[in-house]
Design a protein around this motif. Structure first.
Motif, PDB file in Angstrom:
ATOM      1  N   VAL A  90       0.852  -1.187   0.000  1.00  0.00           N
ATOM      2  CA  VAL A  90       0.000   0.000   0.000  1.00  0.00           C
ATOM      3  C   VAL A  90       0.887   1.235   0.000  1.00  0.00           C
ATOM      4  O   VAL A  90       1.804   1.359   0.816  1.00  0.00           O
ATOM      5  CB  VAL A  90      -0.934   0.015   1.228  1.00  0.00           C
ATOM      6  N   LEU A  91       0.625   2.153  -0.908  1.00  0.00           N
ATOM      7  CA  LEU A  91       1.463   3.343  -1.064  1.00  0.00           C
ATOM      8  C   LEU A  91       0.957   4.464  -0.171  1.00  0.00           C
ATOM      9  O   LEU A  91       0.517   5.524  -0.633  1.00  0.00           O
ATOM     10  CB  LEU A  91       1.492   3.763  -2.530  1.00  0.00           C
ATOM     11  N   ALA A  92       1.023   4.234   1.139  1.00  0.00           N
ATOM     12  CA  ALA A  92       0.583   5.216   2.119  1.00  0.00           C
ATOM     13  C   ALA A  92       1.291   4.931   3.434  1.00  0.00           C
ATOM     14  O   ALA A  92       1.825   3.840   3.654  1.00  0.00           O
ATOM     15  CB  ALA A  92      -0.933   5.162   2.292  1.00  0.00           C
ATOM     16  N   SER A  93       1.292   5.930   4.324  1.00  0.00           N
ATOM     17  CA  SER A  93       1.862   5.772   5.659  1.00  0.00           C
ATOM     18  C   SER A  93       0.782   5.213   6.578  1.00  0.00           C
ATOM     19  O   SER A  93      -0.236   5.865   6.808  1.00  0.00           O
ATOM     20  CB  SER A  93       2.361   7.122   6.185  1.00  0.00           C
ATOM     21  N   ILE A  94       1.004   4.021   7.093  1.00  0.00           N
ATOM     22  CA  ILE A  94      -0.026   3.293   7.842  1.00  0.00           C
ATOM     23  C   ILE A  94       0.565   2.745   9.135  1.00  0.00           C
ATOM     24  O   ILE A  94       1.710   2.294   9.171  1.00  0.00           O
ATOM     25  CB  ILE A  94      -0.596   2.126   7.014  1.00  0.00           C
ATOM     26  N   THR A  95      -0.235   2.758  10.181  1.00  0.00           N
ATOM     27  CA  THR A  95       0.079   2.061  11.426  1.00  0.00           C
ATOM     28  C   THR A  95      -1.081   1.154  11.778  1.00  0.00           C
ATOM     29  O   THR A  95      -2.241   1.576  11.702  1.00  0.00           O
ATOM     30  CB  THR A  95       0.315   3.056  12.580  1.00  0.00           C
ATOM     31  N   VAL A  96      -0.791  -0.079  12.146  1.00  0.00           N
ATOM     32  CA  VAL A  96      -1.820  -1.018  12.595  1.00  0.00           C
ATOM     33  C   VAL A  96      -1.477  -1.486  14.002  1.00  0.00           C
ATOM     34  O   VAL A  96      -0.357  -1.917  14.267  1.00  0.00           O
ATOM     35  CB  VAL A  96      -1.941  -2.231  11.647  1.00  0.00           C
ATOM     36  N   LEU A  97      -2.445  -1.381  14.907  1.00  0.00           N
ATOM     37  CA  LEU A  97      -2.307  -1.910  16.260  1.00  0.00           C
ATOM     38  C   LEU A  97      -3.338  -3.014  16.439  1.00  0.00           C
ATOM     39  O   LEU A  97      -4.540  -2.785  16.247  1.00  0.00           O
ATOM     40  CB  LEU A  97      -2.562  -0.816  17.302  1.00  0.00           C
ATOM     41  N   ASN A  98      -2.895  -4.198  16.806  1.00  0.00           N
ATOM     42  CA  ASN A  98      -3.797  -5.296  17.102  1.00  0.00           C
ATOM     43  C   ASN A  98      -4.060  -5.366  18.606  1.00  0.00           C
ATOM     44  O   ASN A  98      -3.481  -4.623  19.396  1.00  0.00           O
ATOM     45  CB  ASN A  98      -3.231  -6.611  16.592  1.00  0.00           C
ATOM     46  N   ARG A  99      -4.925  -6.275  18.993  1.00  0.00           N
ATOM     47  CA  ARG A  99      -5.368  -6.311  20.381  1.00  0.00           C
ATOM     48  C   ARG A  99      -4.219  -6.524  21.359  1.00  0.00           C
ATOM     49  O   ARG A  99      -4.164  -5.863  22.413  1.00  0.00           O
ATOM     50  CB  ARG A  99      -6.411  -7.428  20.544  1.00  0.00           C
ATOM     51  N   SER A 100      -3.313  -7.418  21.037  1.00  0.00           N
ATOM     52  CA  SER A 100      -2.211  -7.689  21.966  1.00  0.00           C
ATOM     53  C   SER A 100      -1.314  -6.464  22.134  1.00  0.00           C
ATOM     54  O   SER A 100      -0.766  -6.221  23.208  1.00  0.00           O
ATOM     55  CB  SER A 100      -1.393  -8.888  21.485  1.00  0.00           C
ATOM     56  N   ASP A 101      -1.175  -5.654  21.078  1.00  0.00           N
ATOM     57  CA  ASP A 101      -0.375  -4.443  21.188  1.00  0.00           C
ATOM     58  C   ASP A 101      -1.077  -3.401  22.038  1.00  0.00           C
ATOM     59  O   ASP A 101      -0.451  -2.695  22.833  1.00  0.00           O
ATOM     60  CB  ASP A 101      -0.092  -3.882  19.797  1.00  0.00           C
ATOM     61  N   ILE A 102      -2.389  -3.290  21.892  1.00  0.00           N
ATOM     62  CA  ILE A 102      -3.168  -2.356  22.711  1.00  0.00           C
ATOM     63  C   ILE A 102      -3.009  -2.696  24.189  1.00  0.00           C
ATOM     64  O   ILE A 102      -2.800  -1.823  25.032  1.00  0.00           O
ATOM     65  CB  ILE A 102      -4.642  -2.386  22.287  1.00  0.00           C
ATOM     66  N   LEU A 103      -3.072  -3.992  24.516  1.00  0.00           N
ATOM     67  CA  LEU A 103      -2.893  -4.410  25.902  1.00  0.00           C
ATOM     68  C   LEU A 103      -1.480  -4.113  26.401  1.00  0.00           C
ATOM     69  O   LEU A 103      -1.289  -3.631  27.517  1.00  0.00           O
ATOM     70  CB  LEU A 103      -3.188  -5.898  26.039  1.00  0.00           C
ATOM     71  N   ALA A 104      -0.485  -4.412  25.573  1.00  0.00           N
ATOM     72  CA  ALA A 104       0.900  -4.268  26.007  1.00  0.00           C
ATOM     73  C   ALA A 104       1.277  -2.818  26.255  1.00  0.00           C
ATOM     74  O   ALA A 104       2.089  -2.514  27.141  1.00  0.00           O
ATOM     75  CB  ALA A 104       1.834  -4.881  24.970  1.00  0.00           C
ATOM     76  N   ARG A 105       0.729  -1.893  25.497  1.00  0.00           N
ATOM     77  CA  ARG A 105       1.082  -0.484  25.656  1.00  0.00           C
ATOM     78  C   ARG A 105       0.481   0.130  26.910  1.00  0.00           C
ATOM     79  O   ARG A 105       0.936   1.192  27.361  1.00  0.00           O
ATOM     80  CB  ARG A 105       0.673   0.305  24.415  1.00  0.00           C
ATOM     81  N   GLN A 106      -0.576  -0.474  27.445  1.00  0.00           N
ATOM     82  CA  GLN A 106      -1.155  -0.069  28.732  1.00  0.00           C
ATOM     83  C   GLN A 106      -1.564   1.403  28.746  1.00  0.00           C
ATOM     84  O   GLN A 106      -1.418   2.091  29.759  1.00  0.00           O
ATOM     85  CB  GLN A 106      -0.187  -0.373  29.879  1.00  0.00           C
ATOM     86  N   ALA A 107      -2.052   1.922  27.624  1.00  0.00           N
ATOM     87  CA  ALA A 107      -2.524   3.301  27.577  1.00  0.00           C
ATOM     88  C   ALA A 107      -3.786   3.449  28.420  1.00  0.00           C
ATOM     89  O   ALA A 107      -4.586   2.522  28.551  1.00  0.00           O
ATOM     90  CB  ALA A 107      -2.801   3.713  26.137  1.00  0.00           C
ATOM     91  N   ASN A 108      -3.979   4.636  28.963  1.00  0.00           N
ATOM     92  CA  ASN A 108      -5.135   4.881  29.819  1.00  0.00           C
ATOM     93  C   ASN A 108      -6.426   4.959  29.032  1.00  0.00           C
ATOM     94  O   ASN A 108      -7.478   4.555  29.509  1.00  0.00           O
ATOM     95  CB  ASN A 108      -4.923   6.186  30.602  1.00  0.00           C
ATOM     96  N   ASP A 109      -6.368   5.487  27.799  1.00  0.00           N
ATOM     97  CA  ASP A 109      -7.560   5.561  26.959  1.00  0.00           C
ATOM     98  C   ASP A 109      -7.119   5.699  25.505  1.00  0.00           C
ATOM     99  O   ASP A 109      -5.931   5.737  25.188  1.00  0.00           O
ATOM    100  CB  ASP A 109      -8.481   6.695  27.393  1.00  0.00           C
ATOM    101  N   LEU A 110      -8.099   5.791  24.598  1.00  0.00           N
ATOM    102  CA  LEU A 110      -7.808   5.814  23.175  1.00  0.00           C
ATOM    103  C   LEU A 110      -7.008   7.050  22.747  1.00  0.00           C
ATOM    104  O   LEU A 110      -6.035   6.915  21.999  1.00  0.00           O
ATOM    105  CB  LEU A 110      -9.116   5.711  22.375  1.00  0.00           C
ATOM    106  N   PRO A 111      -7.361   8.275  23.169  1.00  0.00           N
ATOM    107  CA  PRO A 111      -6.534   9.425  22.762  1.00  0.00           C
ATOM    108  C   PRO A 111      -5.075   9.288  23.191  1.00  0.00           C
ATOM    109  O   PRO A 111      -4.164   9.641  22.434  1.00  0.00           O
ATOM    110  CB  PRO A 111      -7.220  10.612  23.446  1.00  0.00           C
ATOM    111  N   GLU A 112      -4.843   8.789  24.404  1.00  0.00           N
ATOM    112  CA  GLU A 112      -3.465   8.613  24.863  1.00  0.00           C
ATOM    113  C   GLU A 112      -2.724   7.598  24.009  1.00  0.00           C
ATOM    114  O   GLU A 112      -1.547   7.777  23.689  1.00  0.00           O
ATOM    115  CB  GLU A 112      -3.453   8.166  26.320  1.00  0.00           C
TER     116      GLU A 112
END
Length: 615
Positions: free
Chosen positions: A64-86
């Motif tokens: 894909v010719l674009a700048s993309i980031t994908v976060l899956n469920r295990s990454d969301i858990l591992a980062r331990q962010a307080n909420d979605l904006p953070e």
């Protein structure tokens, strides 16, 4: 002070030179094609992540010719962010300003765009309030998210209005196991959620539910010496049925709660929220053609209130999507479809001159690949009530000029229709507003190795008829945003480092001033180490001094928000393959800073959580 040059040294210190062994962090899920987020199988081989939304079809991200980031469920858990904006603020090209803590209003600036310049899709459905003109993310429960795909750069040729700066595509929970999560933390934070699924022959049933709350802290200490908290409940039920006539899916999501805030406008200081979404989908492979269709209805209700007043706002949106896609043997891919949606103001605290509008659109796109050359193109035609027609397009080309090296360039147009508030809200509205329109360019070079990934991207966006104003909405003749993004991921044995740097130059060409709350320099760094069942990480997030706008009456500029660096650290421990404990310390140095003038941010705080997953 945390200088960008010092941040760059962290990349080298965490990732020694000459590394050639690649070992994964089992608690971190990341993506191969965005250097800021990388993940691998336990044997060290890279995971081939898929982009679903960049071109409206499933493709390897590297294609894909674009700048993309994908976060899956295990990454969301591992980062331990307080909420979605953070969580989003940790990613390349994204800045955030926050009016208090969790639950309070948060503004996301993707590549310098306004909050409303980023289209939010939830399970492929356009999401957000028609009166506000965007999707508030502070009350979107992170616990209910399975996957996040962030596309940086215009995507109006695929999705129409709002996608000037990019797209945030959220996929809600699709767990194939029984999952239990619970957590607690500072400021009275507590929450728990459960997800489960059951398959009976061709039928798959899924459900997720949870609750969370916090007492919070004082959002505006100068106005009201109280704590401003939130509370919410959320539920999703879904079913998939596979038959000879295709895969049928149905789901319903409900998210309700309230949040408290401080304001100098009137006495209302609490908001009740209720969001509901219903979706019916179908997809079928017929010969070489993949057909997809969906019908959805969303309901957004926000009522601000105090002891003596209430201000309700309720909007609804009905949407239909159909598309057909195929890949020809010559390396040529084709996608086309139709999009129809109607949005209306069902209830409001004050009468609107117009309460309904309909958008009808057709779109098509091509993708061609031959050896190391890739070409992409897309176009869309929108017909919108009260605004006639809008035509948008985008073109991109990429060339693999050396092993694992790619050079790409793209250009695209986009637009955003004014919101109902901007057009019709008494005392603020301007019914003569024109749609915002943009022309964007991007040039990027990337390297994708097994233990090293990097990307350097330059982007430029010109926005005509930018809507600005506090007392009266008005079009600005021209605003410009230029920037550079650099991302690097490096791994050596158990060590792993993600580093990103973003430089922004924004300007309102009508007065020569910067656009508000967009820092010129942003650095995000995360270093992690894994040993047996243990995982540990440390983070550093830096923003340079940030322009905060000017006084409405005198025109004098407010003081810039000072530069600041916020450090954090976290631990993870797998007691068993099913049970994992996590702990995080945020703002380790108790840094006193702000991102929105007059609003406090959290000092040093902690959170702990436990996850149980039974396959």
């Amino acid at each position: 002070m945390f200088k960008p040059v010092f941040a760059a040294l962290l990349v080298a210190t965490c990732c020694p030179a000459g590394a050639n062994t690649f070992v994964a962090d089992p608690l971190v899920e990341t993506t191969r094609s965005d250097p800021a987020v990388t993940n691998e199988h336990s044997d060290g081989s890279a995971i081939e992540h898929i982009s679903i939304y960049a071109n409206r079809t499933e493709r390897l991200q590297e294609d894909v010719l674009a700048s993309i980031t994908v976060l899956n469920r295990s990454d969301i858990l591992a980062r331990q962010a307080n909420d979605l904006p953070e969580l989003l603020a940790q990613l390349p090209g994204i800045n955030m300003s926050r009016d208090g803590g969790r639950g309070q209003n948060s503004s996301i600036y993707l590549r310098g765009g306004n909050t409303g310049h980023t289209l939010v899709l939830v399970d492929g459905v356009r999401s957000g309030s028609a009166t506000l003109g965007y999707k508030p993310l502070a009350m979107v429960p992170l616990e209910l998210i399975e996957r996040i795909e962030v596309i940086r750069g215009p995507r109006a040729a695929w999705y129409g209005s709002d996608a000037l700066a990019g797209v945030i595509a959220i996929t809600t929970r699709r767990s194939s196991a029984l999952e239990l999560h619970a957590g607690a933390g500072s400021f009275g934070q507590a929450g728990a959620d459960i997800s489960a699924s059951q398959q009976v022959q061709q039928l798959t049933l899924r459900a997720s539910a949870g609750v969370s709350q916090a007492d919070g802290f004082n959002a505006q200490p100068a106005l009201d010496p109280d704590s401003d908290g939130y509370q919410q409940q959320y539920l999703k039920v879904a079913a998939d049925y596979r038959s000879d006539y295709g895969l049928w899916s149905v789901q319903a999501d409900v998210n309700s709660g309230f949040n408290q805030f401080d304001t100098s406008f009137g006495s209302e200081d609490e908001t009740d929220t209720l969001n509901r979404a219903y979706l019916l989908g179908w997809q079928q492979q017929l010969n070489s053609w993949q057909h997809q269709a969906s019908l959805s209805r969303t309901f957004d209700s926000d009522t601000t209130f105090s002891s003596d007043s209430r201000s309700p706002f309720v909007t609804e949106r009905d949407e239909f999507n159909y598309q057909a896609a195929t890949d020809f043997s010559s390396g040529l891919g084709f996608v086309s479809g139709v999009n129809w949606y109607q949005e209306q103001v069902a209830k409001s605290a004050t009468a609107y001159e117009q309460t309904n509008r309909i958008n009808r659109a057709v779109f098509a796109g091509l993708n061609y690949q031959l050896a190391g050359l890739q070409l992409e193109g897309a176009a869309r035609h929108d017909a919108i009530n009260h605004y006639g027609e809008q035509v948008t397009w985008q073109l991109a080309a990429g060339y693999q000029f050396a092993y694992q090296w790619q050079l790409r360039a793209s250009r695209g147009t986009a637009f955003k229709v004014p919101s109902f508030n901007q057009l019709y809200f008494p005392g603020f509205a301007n019914p003569n507003l024109k749609p915002e329109q943009s022309l964007s360019d991007e040039i990027a070079v990337s390297y994708q190795g097994n233990n090293l990934q990097l990307q350097l991207a330059w982007f430029d966006r010109q926005v005509t008829n930018l809507i600005q104003g506090v007392e009266l909405a008005e079009n600005v003749l021209l605003a410009t945003v230029q920037g550079i993004e650099f991302s690097l991921a490096r791994q050596w044995q158990q060590w792993h480092s993600n580093f990103s740097y973003t430089w922004l130059d924004t300007k309102n060409r009508s007065n020569g001033l910067k656009l508000e709350r967009r820092p010129e320099n942003t650095v995000n760094w995360r270093g992690s180490y894994t040993a047996d069942r243990w995982s540990a990480f440390i983070t550093a997030d830096y923003q340079s001094a940030t322009y905060q706008g000017a006084d409405w009456f005198s025109g004098d500029a407010f003081p810039d928000a000072p530069a600041h660096t916020v450090w954090g650290a976290g631990l993870g421990y797998s007691i068993s393959p099913q049970l994992t404990l996590r702990a995080r310390l945020a703002n380790l140095t108790d840094k006193q800073y702000y991102t929105s003038r007059g609003y406090a941010t959290a000092g040093a705080n902690f959170s702990v959580s436990v996850s149980y997953i039974l396959q």
